[in-house]
Design an enzyme around this catalytic site. Structure first.
Site, PDB file in Angstrom:
ATOM      1  N   HIS A  79       0.699  -1.385  -0.084  1.00 44.70           N
ATOM      2  CA  HIS A  79      -0.152  -0.137   0.025  1.00 44.70           C
ATOM      3  C   HIS A  79       0.790   1.107   0.046  1.00 44.70           C
ATOM      4  CE1 HIS A  79       0.518   0.776   4.285  1.00 44.70           C
ATOM      5  NE2 HIS A  79       0.392  -0.575   4.572  1.00 44.70           N
ATOM      6  N   ASP A 106      -0.346   4.361   0.907  1.00 41.32           N
ATOM      7  CA  ASP A 106      -0.757   5.353   1.991  1.00 41.32           C
ATOM      8  C   ASP A 106       0.073   5.100   3.318  1.00 41.32           C
ATOM      9  OD1 ASP A 106      -2.344   2.926   2.261  1.00 41.32           O
ATOM     10  OD2 ASP A 106      -3.490   4.290   3.895  1.00 41.32           O
ATOM     11  N   ASP A 144       6.537   1.030   6.050  1.00 39.55           N
ATOM     12  CA  ASP A 144       5.273   0.674   6.146  1.00 39.55           C
ATOM     13  C   ASP A 144       4.521   1.602   5.197  1.00 39.55           C
ATOM     14  OD1 ASP A 144       2.572  -0.209   6.774  1.00 39.55           O
ATOM     15  OD2 ASP A 144       2.617   0.910   8.630  1.00 39.55           O
ATOM     16  N   GLU A 162      -4.914   1.390   3.130  1.00 41.01           N
ATOM     17  CA  GLU A 162      -4.805   0.375   4.239  1.00 41.01           C
ATOM     18  C   GLU A 162      -4.680   1.101   5.738  1.00 41.01           C
ATOM     19  OE1 GLU A 162      -2.936  -2.313   6.888  1.00 41.01           O
ATOM     20  OE2 GLU A 162      -2.171  -0.356   6.553  1.00 41.01           O
ATOM     21  N   GLU A 163      -4.021   2.119   5.801  1.00 41.15           N
ATOM     22  CA  GLU A 163      -3.773   2.913   7.282  1.00 41.15           C
ATOM     23  C   GLU A 163      -5.196   3.356   7.745  1.00 41.15           C
ATOM     24  OE1 GLU A 163      -1.333   2.260   8.660  1.00 41.15           O
ATOM     25  OE2 GLU A 163       0.395   2.267   7.445  1.00 41.15           O
ATOM     26  N   HIS A 208       4.687   3.539  12.552  1.00 41.15           N
ATOM     27  CA  HIS A 208       3.493   4.316  12.841  1.00 41.15           C
ATOM     28  C   HIS A 208       4.009   5.307  14.050  1.00 41.15           C
ATOM     29  CE1 HIS A 208       0.150   1.742  11.878  1.00 41.15           C
ATOM     30  NE2 HIS A 208       0.857   1.383  10.936  1.00 41.15           N
TER      31      HIS A 208
END
Length: 446
Positions: free
Chosen positions: A89, A91, A122, A153-154, A419
């Site tokens: 992904h 995003d 990520d 996805e996030e 994150h």
């Protein structure tokens, strides 16, 4: 063949590394409504990269209402060969306070063998890993390949189910490779075989018609913020076990995770007690967790000597494999309603969910993957659990129940700070991941 593919990967890596840095520079934060143009720009850039020697057909699909653009690329399967779907992904998570980063979140830089920047691990590294594998095969891999790069996805992939329904035939595959996890430690290839699910709620409590003087009314009239704090404290018992009734647990992969190492990797301060009981693997891979993600309340610099009338929080559950996200979200909402103290008015809004998943590691695809990753890393693969959720897995498994699932790391490890501030990618493991996926495509051809 292995030596030839190693050489091919080394040849394409400089260009792939530059492409990864270009992607990191795009602030594709899916949770930010103002970032819609950046999300589209990142999708277009990703599509262009796959057109450059990686795939024979590339398109951007943006036909699901409310969804973000999806990049779909592919190479047809030679006769008699399987098809592999490669997922990642584009995003990324919000950055938080940019001043807490050692450099600009969207300005990639290398330090100590790691590449820093939001999305470096990520999951823009996942995109780059797929690019490397296809370019190493000169855009003509020995198996069929479908590449799916999504952009939400996030935020829980809310439009993914509708996308799968609409484009089911284009996405059919025998093997799915999700390069969106991490290795248990740098240098050790790891397959994530269990994923926790997710169930979120937003709770708002109201105790007063308006904020009032804390001296005149305090001591008898309850303020909403104290009320909310007491409610949130009911999510755990005195030992830190989740106190929401009806949640399940399951057995983790048999991989040892020492407590001192976990404390160091999580940055737990000296003297702070860990929550719950059992092994670390049981607590973070296959047991539930409750977290208060955010609170809306007056800030300290702006605080007045007044009783707060309304306060709000976002609460998140991580769910054990085998649990059901819809049922667990209802249990969380019921707990918040039932435990609100002092007769306060409460409103609970049920929010995002993601189903947990357990991977079936039997079969020839996993055997081929273990061979490929062993050759690339020079070490045997270990199975581990994933504490986070990847909504795509359960969605895709429901649509294609016979497909084999491989959840791999594109170079992420526990020190990668996904994150968090100073997110980073272990570059040596990124190179190994690129080689491993290249070898995997060759192994799956047989």
């Amino acid at each position: 063949m292995t030596d030839d593919l190693r050489h091919a990967v080394q040849k394409v890596l400089p260009g792939v590394r530059a492409d990864l840095e270009a992607l990191i520079r795009i602030p594709s934060v899916s949770a930010d409504p103002a970032a819609a143009e950046d999300l589209r720009r990142c999708a277009e850039q990703t599509a262009q990269l796959f057109r450059a020697g990686a795939a024979q057909k590339v398109e951007i699909l943006d036909d699901v209402p409310g969804g973000r653009p999806v990049v779909l690329a592919g190479c047809p399967a030679p006769p008699g060969r399987p098809t592999v779907l490669l997922y990642a992904h584009y995003d990324v998570q919000p950055t938080g306070d940019p001043d807490l980063w050692s450099s600009g979140p969207f300005e990639p830089h290398e330090s100590g063998g790691r590449l820093y920047g939001r999305g470096s691990a990520d999951d823009k590294a996942g995109i780059a890993t797929h690019l490397a594998a296809l370019r190493a095969h000169d855009g003509r891999p020995p198996v069929g390949v479908v590449v799916l790069i999504e952009g939400e996805e996030e935020i829980g992939s809310p439009a993914l189910g509708a996308f799968l329904d609409r484009h089911r035939d284009k996405l059919a595959a025998d093997v799915l490779v999700l390069a969106d996890s991490e290795n248990i430690e740098a240098g050790t290839p790891s397959f994530t075989t269990t994923l926790r699910g997710l169930a979120n709620c937003v709770v708002e409590v109201r105790t007063l018609a308006d904020a009032v003087h804390s001296g005149t009314y305090g001591g008898a009239a309850p303020d909403a913020l104290t009320t909310l704090c007491r409610l949130l404290a009911t999510l755990h018992d005195e030992h830190g076990h989740v106190a929401v009734n009806g949640l399940t647990t399951s057995r983790p992969p048999q991989t040892h995770y020492p407590i001192p190492r976990f404390r160091a990797e999580a940055g737990v301060l000296d003297g702070v007690t860990l929550l719950g009981s059992g092994t670390i693997a049981e607590r973070i891979w296959t047991g539930p967790a409750a977290t208060v993600l955010a609170i809306d309340a007056p800030s300290v610099p702006e605080a007045a000597n007044a009783l707060t009338a309304t306060a709000r929080a976002k609460v998140s559950l991580r769910l054990a494999p085998g649990d059901d996200a819809v049922r667990a979200r209802a249990a969380l909402a019921g707990h918040l309603r039932d435990h609100t103290p002092w007769g306060a008015h409460v409103e609970v809004t049920e929010a995002e969910i993601a189903q947990p998943y357990t991977v079936d590691t039997r079969g020839p695809a996993f055997a081929a993957a273990r061979r490929a990753y062993r050759q690339a890393y020079g070490a045997d693969v270990v199975d581990m659990g994933g504490g986070g959720a990847i909504p795509f897995v359960a969605e895709f498994a429901a649509a294609y129940p016979d497909a084999a699932f491989l959840i791999t790391s594109p170079g992420g490890d526990p020190a990668g700070r996904a994150h968090s501030t100073d997110e980073n990618l272990h570059l040596a493991d990124f190179e190994r991941a690129c080689l491993a996926e290249t070898l995997l495509l060759a192994e799956l051809a047989h």
